[in-house]
Design a protein around this motif. Structure first.
Motif: not given
Length: 361
Positions: A236-263
């Protein structure tokens, strides 16, 4: 619960703050994304956008997971370490793929066979890890059964231990490859894969934490509906950590993306989904929870299969999000609507999980 909240917050802050640092570094060294020539023409404007943003997702998730475990006063569990190994290992293969694309100045990276060998090696080591080191109750992180919301009674051991070992290695490798490629296919529009992943792992945060609350080795009074899953709090801690990381990344990845996550990011996210589904005994339920990823993959399979048989296309372009692009939908419209679909699948999956528990009371 406090460990989950801290883990989410740490991952969110790290992801938001470290991503622009990575963007600056990648731009300075001209490490940009190369766009497939047969894709939508509108995507050519994205050529050169920094990629490999998955590095921050991985780093933020792992640090936050460690912090969450520390706050809870527990050492990281064996199940948790296995999930992190799978997450980081498959992400590293994606990183190599992204790096080769940049080095060779083309949209094709790591050779398909090299990618397969790497994924098989990591998934096989993960498989070994989930069937060893039982806890005091004799429960290993993984089991030889096929599961939906809990084991279905379909076990590989019915054909003998040797066959069971071979079959579980094949089964786990299939799940890891399927999910890592499914998320990779979905990562075609700004914010699409990251946003969908938030809903998926929120659902799995609920599932793994509920398994903790209803553990057969806890204080639950509902013995007929309890769960024997190993180390659910760490998951559960891992999952909520990944949610936080994705939410933070989305700040910069939302259209128009300033960065891609890539493979680097998409492969790691897919591996995380595969690992969590195996460790929570919900492999088939994951097909519903990650329904958007499944639909995207099916659209690609249908397009290729039908074209090979009839030389006609079902969609204007596959995967599915490109079909709607060519129909004239704006990118942000597609992404938001697909997020809603992803949320619906995730809620249905969590609802089915809870309904099955209620039915046993």
């Amino acid at each position: 619960m406090i460990g989950l909240i801290i883990a989410f917050a740490v991952a969110l802050v790290l992801s938001i703050s470290l991503t622009p640092v990575l963007i600056h570094y990648l731009i300075r060294h001209q490490y940009g994304q190369f766009i497939r020539q047969d894709g939508p023409t509108a995507h050519m404007t994205k050529r050169g956008t920094p990629t490999m943003g998955g590095l921050v997702i991985i780093l933020a998730t792992v640090i936050a997971w460690l912090a969450g475990n520390l706050i809870n006063g527990h050492s990281p569990s064996w199940s948790g370490w296995l999930l992190v190994f799978l997450f980081v290992g498959i992400g590293f293969i994606g990183l190599l793929d992204d790096a080769l694309k940049i080095m060779h100045q083309r949209s094709l990276g790591l050779h398909a066979w090299a990618k397969i060998v790497g994924q098989v090696a990591i998934a096989s080591l993960f498989t070994w890890g989930i069937v060893v080191r039982p806890n005091v109750h004799g429960r290993t992180p993984g089991i030889f059964d096929i599961s939906m919301t809990r084991p279905l009674g379909l076990t590989f051991t019915q054909w003998g231990i040797l066959a069971a070992v071979v079959l579980i290695v094949i089964w786990v490798n299939f799940i890891v490859a399927a999910w890592s490629n499914a998320v990779n296919l979905t990562d075609g529009l700004d914010g699409l894969a990251a946003g969908a992943g938030i809903f998926v792992f929120v659902s799995y945060t609920f599932i793994s934490y509920f398994q903790l609350l209803q553990s057969c080795w806890g204080d639950t009074v509902n013995i007929s509906a309890c769960y024997t899953t190993r180390d659910p709090l760490s998951l559960a801690i891992f999952c909520t950590s990944l949610v936080g990381a994705l939410a933070g990344f989305l700040w910069w990845n939302a259209s128009p993306a300033q960065i891609f996550m890539g493979d680097t990011g998409s492969q790691a996210i897919g591996a995380a989904l595969a690992g969590v589904s195996i460790l929570t005994d919900t492999e088939f339920l994951a097909v519903l929870i990650g329904g958007l990823y499944v639909l995207t993959t099916l659209s690609d399979v249908i397009q290729i299969s039908v074209f090979k048989m009839t030389h006609k296309r079902v969609f204007r372009m596959a995967p599915l999000h490109h079909h709607f692009e060519l129909k004239g939908w704006k990118e942000i419209t597609i992404v938001i609507r697909f997020w809603l679909i992803a949320a619906l699948f995730a809620v249905m999956g969590a609802g089915l999980f809870y309904a099955e528990w209620v039915s046993r009371l």
